[in-house]
Design an enzyme around this catalytic site. Sequence first.
Site, short mmCIF file in Angstrom:
data_model
loop_
_atom_site.label_atom_id
_atom_site.label_comp_id
_atom_site.label_asym_id
_atom_site.label_seq_id
_atom_site.Cartn_x
_atom_site.Cartn_y
_atom_site.Cartn_z
N SER A 1 -9.07 0.37 0.57
CA SER A 1 -7.66 0.19 0.29
C SER A 1 -7.23 -1.24 -0.02
CB SER A 1 -6.83 0.70 1.47
OG SER A 1 -7.09 -0.08 2.63
N HIS B 1 -7.43 7.07 1.95
CA HIS B 1 -6.65 6.60 0.81
C HIS B 1 -6.92 7.41 -0.45
CE1 HIS B 1 -4.85 3.03 2.71
NE2 HIS B 1 -5.97 3.01 3.42
N LYS C 1 -0.26 9.21 4.81
CA LYS C 1 -0.19 8.47 3.54
C LYS C 1 0.27 9.42 2.43
CE LYS C 1 -3.21 4.67 4.88
NZ LYS C 1 -3.19 4.92 6.33
#
Length: 407
Positions: free
Chosen positions: A189, A217, A248
Amino acid sequence: MDYKSLFRNAVDQVRDEGRYRVFADLKRRRGAFPLASWTRPDGHVQDVTVWCSNDYLGQGQNPVVLEAMREALDAAGSGSGGTRNISGTTSYHVELETELADLHGKTGALLFTSGYVANEASLSTLYKILPGLIIFSDALNHASMIAGIRNGGGERRIFRHNDLAHLEALLATAPSDAPKLIAFESVYSMDGDIADLAGTIALAKKYGALTYLDEVHAVGLYGKRGAGVAERDGVMAEIDIIEGTLGKAFGVMGGYVAADSDLVDAIRLYASGFIFTTSLPPALAAGAAASIRWLKAHDEVRVRHQERAAALKARFKAAGLPVMPSESHIVPVLVGDPVHCKVISDLLLVDHGVYVQPINYPTVPRGTERLRFTPTPFHTDDMMDRLTNALNDLWSRCNVKRNGVAA
């Protein structure tokens, strides 16, 4: 002993190095993402555009997700009432784990309170389940993976980041009869690079190792149904353990692992981080399940997301800004100094209504301090143009390097 001064000295050391962290007091506005309100230190409220959110697809604002959470809140109340072992398993948790197993094509999944806890608990527990286990860990793995491997207390070997030749050299020297596991991420990330999943799987098969892939991610963002890079690359069935987050791209909160049901059951029975933690509130579980279901059917959001990331990279490059190479949706811009990084971040916020958090040591190595931009499907061309113009101005004012040349 003057304990207070010791704590103050520890804080002052961080401040002197230019990496003292200040939290921006933000109020997200439903229906207006990525806009938010920021409360300035003087108490005044200012509108800002958020450029560093990990709510990559704006799912925290999706009406389908919000409605599922409202219904669960009305039906079940606020908290879960206990750990998963003691009254804290509801139909919402079971349904979510079923959705997660289906997403990754596995026979089992286990829900944790965060991605950090999922990694720490699972990796440390595997040492208990597999005596003599050797874990081979990428040098840039997330802090939660490092913590889990260290806390497990077993043998570990670190291979250079994304260096399969070094990984194989380490595997070749390990005892052939020892249980082995390769722990790595798909999307890293901070740099935005992506691991060679097929190459790593090939080495795992050659040396009899399990694979543990952190897709934190990538879940929701890659693959036709949003299962991650492993789905995109057609190798999901060959990964033994997939770890992901609900906080996320899915826009809610929580973490999980998905794997063969026997492996998942073993972690469920041995992992302290699972056994002794109050389970997620039913409303969060319901929202996460709704988000996963919705994203499975809406690949057009992922297409738009990738287009937006490419558009921002192109603008930065055209302006001569030092955007770092990135294969993914992450758009890091190198500053290389913690003080300059903080100054630019502060000026963007105060003068331009742009919020992006400076990324300093220990998140990244010293000398690689950066601003990390995460464009979403909701960031418009106008927002990107205003951001690029602001950065173009500040890069000269703050005397930082532009594509390797001093401004």
